[in-house]
Motif scaffolding. Sequence first.
Motif, PDB file in Angstrom:
ATOM      1  N   THR A 138      49.884 157.049  -8.845  1.00 53.41           N
ATOM      2  CA  THR A 138      49.875 156.453  -7.672  1.00 53.41           C
ATOM      3  C   THR A 138      50.974 155.513  -7.390  1.00 53.41           C
ATOM      4  O   THR A 138      51.667 155.778  -6.174  1.00 53.41           O
ATOM      5  CB  THR A 138      48.322 155.686  -7.456  1.00 53.41           C
ATOM      6  N   GLU A 198      48.135 162.407  -4.607  1.00 52.32           N
ATOM      7  CA  GLU A 198      47.734 161.079  -4.290  1.00 52.32           C
ATOM      8  C   GLU A 198      45.965 161.078  -4.272  1.00 52.32           C
ATOM      9  O   GLU A 198      45.335 160.218  -4.782  1.00 52.32           O
ATOM     10  CB  GLU A 198      48.174 160.439  -3.029  1.00 52.32           C
ATOM     11  N   ASN A 218      44.813 161.503  -7.848  1.00 55.03           N
ATOM     12  CA  ASN A 218      44.826 160.467  -8.455  1.00 55.03           C
ATOM     13  C   ASN A 218      43.630 159.634  -8.268  1.00 55.03           C
ATOM     14  O   ASN A 218      43.075 158.894  -9.188  1.00 55.03           O
ATOM     15  CB  ASN A 218      46.188 159.754  -8.573  1.00 55.03           C
ATOM     16  N   LYS A 219      43.751 158.993  -7.076  1.00 51.98           N
ATOM     17  CA  LYS A 219      42.337 158.281  -6.504  1.00 51.98           C
ATOM     18  C   LYS A 219      40.998 158.933  -6.898  1.00 51.98           C
ATOM     19  O   LYS A 219      40.309 158.040  -7.572  1.00 51.98           O
ATOM     20  CB  LYS A 219      42.522 158.088  -5.091  1.00 51.98           C
TER      21      LYS A 219
END
Length: 159
Positions: free
Chosen positions: A22, A45, A48-49
């Motif tokens: 991130t 993104e 990953n979150k």
Amino acid sequence: MTMNEFTAKKLGEVLAFCRLGTDTLERGRSALVEALGEERVVDIEEKNKLHGEAVVQIATDASVIDTTLAKTDKTLAKLTQMRDLYIGDQWDNATEILEWSGFYEGAFIVHWNVVKGCGQAINHESLLLLCEEGINWHYELLELCESELEQVGADKAQV
């Protein structure tokens, strides 16, 4: 289902990789959007979150979150140093970021596999599903780095 300290720490390492990914996307965003496109960067993104949140939830449910987060902090510091040494001040250079990403993705896959082994040993179904998703996703990203960099090589060799 009992999760031991080894597994808790390995979850922390995977979480550190999520957080480094991130941060890398944030710092190199303009170069990566130019190279990969906005949609791909946003997709990375979001994954990953989601993966990071799932790791935190699994560690919380297993009552090992303190151990996991402590290991995350230590591992993130090491990974950040490695990344920053490699990329240096080249945050506007997608080639440098993608070359670093080859190391990152390969190491992330290896760490996901260690956690997968932990999940198999304790028969943790949701952890195993997360590991499979993480492994497959990061193989896909490694292949993306490879193809992008192969094209860079072809383009630059003709100049």
